[in-house]
Design a protein around this motif. Structure first.
Motif, PDB file in Angstrom:
ATOM      1  N   GLU A 132      -7.168   2.748   9.393  1.00 53.96           N
ATOM      2  CA  GLU A 132      -7.154   1.625   8.460  1.00 53.96           C
ATOM      3  C   GLU A 132      -5.741   1.093   8.283  1.00 53.96           C
ATOM      4  OE1 GLU A 132      -8.929   2.479   4.650  1.00 53.96           O
ATOM      5  OE2 GLU A 132     -10.918   1.959   5.395  1.00 53.96           O
ATOM      6  N   THR A 134      -3.652  -2.253   6.246  1.00 52.46           N
ATOM      7  CA  THR A 134      -3.800  -3.314   5.252  1.00 52.46           C
ATOM      8  C   THR A 134      -2.756  -4.389   5.472  1.00 52.46           C
ATOM      9  OG1 THR A 134      -4.726  -1.759   3.647  1.00 52.46           O
ATOM     10  CG2 THR A 134      -3.849  -3.827   2.781  1.00 52.46           C
ATOM     11  N   THR A 139      -8.091  -5.197   4.610  1.00 47.03           N
ATOM     12  CA  THR A 139      -7.932  -3.885   5.239  1.00 47.03           C
ATOM     13  C   THR A 139      -8.906  -3.790   6.409  1.00 47.03           C
ATOM     14  OG1 THR A 139      -7.231  -2.882   3.166  1.00 47.03           O
ATOM     15  CG2 THR A 139      -8.035  -1.389   4.876  1.00 47.03           C
TER      16      THR A 139
END
Length: 195
Positions: A132, A134, A139
Protein backbone atom coordinates in the motif's frame (compact mmCIF):
# COMPACT_ATOMS: atom_id res chain seq x y z
CA UNK A 1 -9.44 -24.59 22.84
CA UNK A 2 -11.97 -23.02 20.43
CA UNK A 3 -10.32 -19.59 20.86
CA UNK A 4 -6.88 -21.09 20.18
CA UNK A 5 -8.13 -22.70 16.96
CA UNK A 6 -9.69 -19.39 15.86
CA UNK A 7 -6.45 -17.58 16.67
CA UNK A 8 -4.37 -20.07 14.63
CA UNK A 9 -6.85 -19.85 11.73
CA UNK A 10 -6.70 -16.04 11.81
CA UNK A 11 -2.89 -16.11 11.76
CA UNK A 12 -2.87 -18.54 8.81
CA UNK A 13 -5.29 -16.34 6.87
CA UNK A 14 -3.30 -13.18 7.62
CA UNK A 15 -0.03 -14.78 6.54
CA UNK A 16 -1.68 -16.09 3.36
CA UNK A 17 -2.86 -12.54 2.54
CA UNK A 18 0.61 -11.22 3.23
CA UNK A 19 2.21 -13.88 0.98
CA UNK A 20 -0.21 -12.98 -1.82
CA UNK A 21 0.84 -9.32 -1.57
CA UNK A 22 4.52 -10.24 -1.85
CA UNK A 23 4.02 -12.66 -4.75
CA UNK A 24 1.57 -10.59 -6.79
CA UNK A 25 2.12 -10.60 -10.55
CA UNK A 26 0.71 -7.88 -12.80
CA UNK A 27 0.29 -8.04 -16.56
CA UNK A 28 0.36 -4.99 -18.84
CA UNK A 29 -3.05 -3.25 -19.06
CA UNK A 30 -5.15 -4.01 -22.15
CA UNK A 31 -7.70 -1.96 -24.08
CA UNK A 32 -10.53 -3.63 -22.13
CA UNK A 33 -9.10 -2.30 -18.84
CA UNK A 34 -9.88 1.34 -19.74
CA UNK A 35 -13.23 3.13 -19.78
CA UNK A 36 -14.54 6.27 -21.46
CA UNK A 37 -14.12 9.32 -19.19
CA UNK A 38 -11.38 7.78 -17.02
CA UNK A 39 -9.14 10.63 -15.88
CA UNK A 40 -5.78 11.11 -14.13
CA UNK A 41 -4.30 14.36 -12.82
CA UNK A 42 -0.71 14.68 -11.55
CA UNK A 43 1.10 17.61 -9.98
CA UNK A 44 4.81 17.96 -10.67
CA UNK A 45 7.72 20.08 -9.54
CA UNK A 46 11.39 20.09 -10.48
CA UNK A 47 13.98 22.05 -8.49
CA UNK A 48 17.77 22.36 -8.72
CA UNK A 49 19.98 22.01 -5.64
CA UNK A 50 20.35 25.83 -5.77
CA UNK A 51 16.57 26.17 -5.41
CA UNK A 52 15.80 27.17 -9.01
CA UNK A 53 12.34 25.88 -9.99
CA UNK A 54 12.58 24.49 -13.53
CA UNK A 55 9.13 22.92 -13.76
CA UNK A 56 5.95 23.32 -11.73
CA UNK A 57 2.43 22.45 -12.80
CA UNK A 58 -0.14 19.76 -13.47
CA UNK A 59 -0.55 17.10 -16.14
CA UNK A 60 -3.95 15.64 -17.07
CA UNK A 61 -4.77 12.56 -19.11
CA UNK A 62 -8.28 11.39 -20.00
CA UNK A 63 -9.87 8.59 -22.02
CA UNK A 64 -12.03 10.16 -24.74
CA UNK A 65 -13.89 9.16 -27.92
CA UNK A 66 -11.42 9.29 -30.82
CA UNK A 67 -13.37 8.70 -34.01
CA UNK A 68 -14.88 5.23 -33.64
CA UNK A 69 -12.28 4.24 -31.04
CA UNK A 70 -11.07 5.36 -27.64
CA UNK A 71 -8.11 7.68 -27.30
CA UNK A 72 -6.15 9.28 -24.49
CA UNK A 73 -5.50 13.00 -24.25
CA UNK A 74 -1.85 13.72 -23.46
CA UNK A 75 -1.18 17.44 -23.40
CA UNK A 76 -2.64 18.86 -26.62
CA UNK A 77 -2.50 15.49 -28.40
CA UNK A 78 -4.95 12.59 -28.48
CA UNK A 79 -3.33 9.19 -28.96
CA UNK A 80 -5.34 6.08 -29.92
CA UNK A 81 -5.63 3.94 -26.78
CA UNK A 82 -4.72 0.90 -28.88
CA UNK A 83 -1.27 2.49 -29.44
CA UNK A 84 -0.80 3.13 -25.72
CA UNK A 85 -1.55 -0.48 -24.70
CA UNK A 86 0.47 -1.99 -27.56
CA UNK A 87 3.22 -4.16 -26.04
CA UNK A 88 6.63 -2.49 -26.23
CA UNK A 89 8.92 -4.56 -28.43
CA UNK A 90 12.29 -3.96 -26.83
CA UNK A 91 15.09 -5.88 -25.17
CA UNK A 92 15.36 -2.92 -22.74
CA UNK A 93 11.78 -1.74 -21.94
CA UNK A 94 10.59 0.84 -19.40
CA UNK A 95 8.35 -1.80 -17.79
CA UNK A 96 9.28 -5.46 -18.21
CA UNK A 97 5.88 -7.18 -18.02
CA UNK A 98 4.68 -9.01 -16.05
CA UNK A 99 5.70 -7.04 -12.97
CA UNK A 100 6.61 -8.95 -9.81
CA UNK A 101 8.72 -8.25 -6.74
CA UNK A 102 12.40 -9.09 -7.29
CA UNK A 103 12.32 -8.78 -11.09
CA UNK A 104 15.35 -6.99 -12.62
CA UNK A 105 16.05 -5.71 -16.14
CA UNK A 106 17.95 -3.12 -18.14
CA UNK A 107 16.13 -0.03 -19.46
CA UNK A 108 17.59 1.98 -22.33
CA UNK A 109 16.02 4.88 -24.19
CA UNK A 110 17.26 7.15 -26.99
CA UNK A 111 15.37 10.37 -27.69
CA UNK A 112 15.32 13.63 -29.63
CA UNK A 113 13.80 16.76 -28.08
CA UNK A 114 11.83 19.43 -29.95
CA UNK A 115 14.95 21.61 -30.25
CA UNK A 116 16.90 18.78 -31.92
CA UNK A 117 18.94 17.75 -28.88
CA UNK A 118 19.52 13.98 -28.81
CA UNK A 119 20.04 11.99 -25.66
CA UNK A 120 20.00 8.60 -24.04
CA UNK A 121 19.22 6.89 -20.76
CA UNK A 122 20.70 3.63 -19.55
CA UNK A 123 19.38 2.29 -16.26
CA UNK A 124 19.22 -0.89 -14.23
CA UNK A 125 15.67 -1.50 -12.96
CA UNK A 126 14.39 -3.59 -10.06
CA UNK A 127 10.93 -4.14 -8.55
CA UNK A 128 11.59 -3.66 -4.83
CA UNK A 129 8.14 -4.14 -3.27
CA UNK A 130 4.39 -4.38 -3.73
CA UNK A 131 2.48 -2.72 -0.89
CA UNK A 132 0.00 0.00 0.00
CA UNK A 133 1.21 3.47 -0.95
CA UNK A 134 -0.58 6.75 -0.21
CA UNK A 135 -0.55 9.77 -2.51
CA UNK A 136 -2.85 12.79 -2.66
CA UNK A 137 -5.30 10.85 -4.90
CA UNK A 138 -5.67 8.04 -2.34
CA UNK A 139 -4.14 4.78 -1.15
CA UNK A 140 -3.32 2.07 -3.69
CA UNK A 141 -1.42 -1.19 -3.85
CA UNK A 142 1.68 -0.27 -5.83
CA UNK A 143 4.97 -1.67 -7.05
CA UNK A 144 8.08 0.29 -6.11
CA UNK A 145 10.39 0.18 -9.12
CA UNK A 146 13.87 1.68 -8.80
CA UNK A 147 15.92 2.72 -11.84
CA UNK A 148 19.61 3.62 -11.43
CA UNK A 149 21.89 4.73 -14.25
CA UNK A 150 22.98 7.64 -16.45
CA UNK A 151 21.46 10.26 -18.74
CA UNK A 152 23.52 11.97 -21.43
CA UNK A 153 22.73 14.35 -24.30
CA UNK A 154 24.34 15.86 -27.37
CA UNK A 155 24.96 19.18 -25.58
CA UNK A 156 27.48 17.57 -23.22
CA UNK A 157 25.09 16.82 -20.35
CA UNK A 158 26.07 13.71 -18.39
CA UNK A 159 24.46 12.87 -15.04
CA UNK A 160 23.96 9.96 -12.70
CA UNK A 161 20.28 9.31 -12.24
CA UNK A 162 18.03 7.54 -9.74
CA UNK A 163 14.29 7.23 -10.30
CA UNK A 164 11.69 5.59 -8.07
CA UNK A 165 8.33 4.88 -9.71
CA UNK A 166 5.26 3.73 -7.77
CA UNK A 167 3.13 1.82 -10.28
CA UNK A 168 -0.47 1.05 -9.19
CA UNK A 169 -2.27 -1.65 -11.21
CA UNK A 170 -5.69 -0.33 -10.10
CA UNK A 171 -5.11 2.94 -12.00
CA UNK A 172 -2.96 1.36 -14.74
CA UNK A 173 -0.12 3.85 -14.36
CA UNK A 174 2.31 5.40 -11.90
CA UNK A 175 1.01 7.26 -8.85
CA UNK A 176 4.34 8.83 -7.93
CA UNK A 177 7.73 9.45 -9.53
CA UNK A 178 10.77 10.72 -7.65
CA UNK A 179 13.82 11.52 -9.77
CA UNK A 180 17.29 12.72 -8.85
CA UNK A 181 19.40 13.61 -11.89
CA UNK A 182 22.66 15.39 -11.19
CA UNK A 183 21.69 18.64 -9.43
CA UNK A 184 18.00 18.31 -10.34
CA UNK A 185 15.23 16.84 -8.12
CA UNK A 186 11.81 16.10 -9.64
CA UNK A 187 8.61 14.77 -8.05
CA UNK A 188 5.35 13.93 -9.81
CA UNK A 189 2.35 12.67 -7.83
CA UNK A 190 -1.19 11.61 -8.74
CA UNK A 191 -3.60 14.07 -7.12
CA UNK A 192 -6.87 12.92 -8.71
CA UNK A 193 -8.19 9.77 -10.37
CA UNK A 194 -11.75 9.17 -11.54
CA UNK A 195 -13.48 6.52 -13.62
Amino acid sequence: MKNQILMVLALVLLSACNDKTKSSITQQPTLADYSLGEKWVWKYKGVTTEGEVRSDGTDTRQVVKFGERLGMTIGKDTIPLSDIVKPEVSETPKYDWPLKVGKKWKYENNWTSQDGTTGSQSQNAEVLSYKEETVEAGTYMAYTIKYVGKTTNSRGYNADETEVWLYAPAVKTFIKLTQNQGDFHYVEELIKYSK
